[in-house]
Design a protein around this motif. Structure first.
Motif, PDB file in Angstrom:
ATOM      1  N   GLU A  52       0.819  -1.211   0.000  1.00 47.04           N
ATOM      2  CA  GLU A  52       0.000   0.000   0.000  1.00 47.04           C
ATOM      3  C   GLU A  52       0.857   1.267   0.000  1.00 47.04           C
ATOM      4  N   GLN A  53       1.609   1.456   1.044  1.00 46.32           N
ATOM      5  CA  GLN A  53       2.466   2.631   1.206  1.00 46.32           C
ATOM      6  C   GLN A  53       3.476   2.272   2.288  1.00 46.32           C
ATOM      7  N   PHE A  65       9.097  -2.351   3.068  1.00 50.42           N
ATOM      8  CA  PHE A  65       8.931  -3.624   3.783  1.00 50.42           C
ATOM      9  C   PHE A  65      10.145  -4.026   4.627  1.00 50.42           C
ATOM     10  N   ASN A  91       5.455  -0.226  -3.471  1.00 56.59           N
ATOM     11  CA  ASN A  91       4.160   0.174  -2.932  1.00 56.59           C
ATOM     12  C   ASN A  91       3.389   0.997  -3.950  1.00 56.59           C
ATOM     13  N   HIS A 178      -2.948  -8.131   3.009  1.00 55.03           N
ATOM     14  CA  HIS A 178      -1.751  -7.378   3.371  1.00 55.03           C
ATOM     15  C   HIS A 178      -1.114  -7.999   4.618  1.00 55.03           C
TER      16      HIS A 178
END
Ligand code: URA
Length: 207
Positions: A52-53, A65, A91, A178
């Motif tokens: 996502e971000q 990550f 992301n 996620h």
């Protein structure tokens, strides 16, 4: 409209893209974030993972990550037979968006809006064009909406191989939850096994 497009250099390699992304002012998220967190990995990586971000740790360290969600993701990838070191990780949105309950208190992740995801799309398009992965693993609902549109529902398509046109290219995608959702789940072990089982679908699709 917000857009990163004028900041994306033509004909650039990954290193030049990353450098240009550091100066992106395509939407307001750069104002509060520490730095741009661009994707990590090599061109020619067989699999691209899209989150996502960046989170709090990623924002501080400048790499995707690397925090708790990333640790869990690496473990799940390895267990599914995908070498995390061989994957390209990135992301949908490249700046950390957050709120603070009180000044100087812990930064709390806030989901990016559709406008912010759309604004950041040219970076992801450029990454896809250079990396040319054989498969995209979509991590969670926000990444899914960014790539596949606002009607995306992760529960309906997780663990299946989709074929869709993404930024003008025919792509194969395997959506899953996620890793942060696994960390928050009541049945964490069950949620983790679900993630691993979806990633095994991705591993099989890679052959
Ligand atoms: N969550 C994401 O979606 N991306 C990261 O890079 C870290 C946490």
């Amino acid at each position: 409209a917000y857009t990163a497009a004028p900041f994306v250099p033509d004909g650039a390699g990954l290193a030049a893209l990353r450098e240009a992304a550091a100066g992106c002012r395509g939407c307001p998220l750069h104002r509060d974030a520490t730095q741009t967190v661009f994707g990590a990995g090599k061109t020619g990586a067989r699999v691209m993972l899209v989150g996502e971000q960046p989170g709090d740790q990623e924002d501080r360290q400048g790499r995707p990550f690397v925090g708790p969600a990333g640790k869990l993701l690496d473990r799940a990838l390895a267990e599914a037979g995908i070498d995390p070191g061989e994957a390209y990780v990135t992301n949908a949105v490249k700046h950390f968006k957050f709120t603070r309950a009180e000044p100087r208190k812990r930064r709390i992740h806030k989901a990016p809006t559709l406008r912010e995801m759309t604004a950041c799309g040219p970076w992801l398009a450029a990454e896809l064009a250079l990396v040319e992965p054989e498969l995209i693993v979509v991590l969670g609902a926000t990444a899914g909406k960014a790539l596949l549109g606002s009607s995306f529902r992760v529960t309906q398509v997780r663990g299946t191989v989709l074929e869709e046109e993404i930024h003008g290219r025919p792509e194969r995608l395997v959506p899953t939850v996620h890793p942060s959702a696994v960390l928050r789940a009541e049945d964490r072990e069950g949620a983790y096994q679900g993630l691993v089982s979806d990633l095994r679908v991705a591993a099989r699709a890679l052959g």
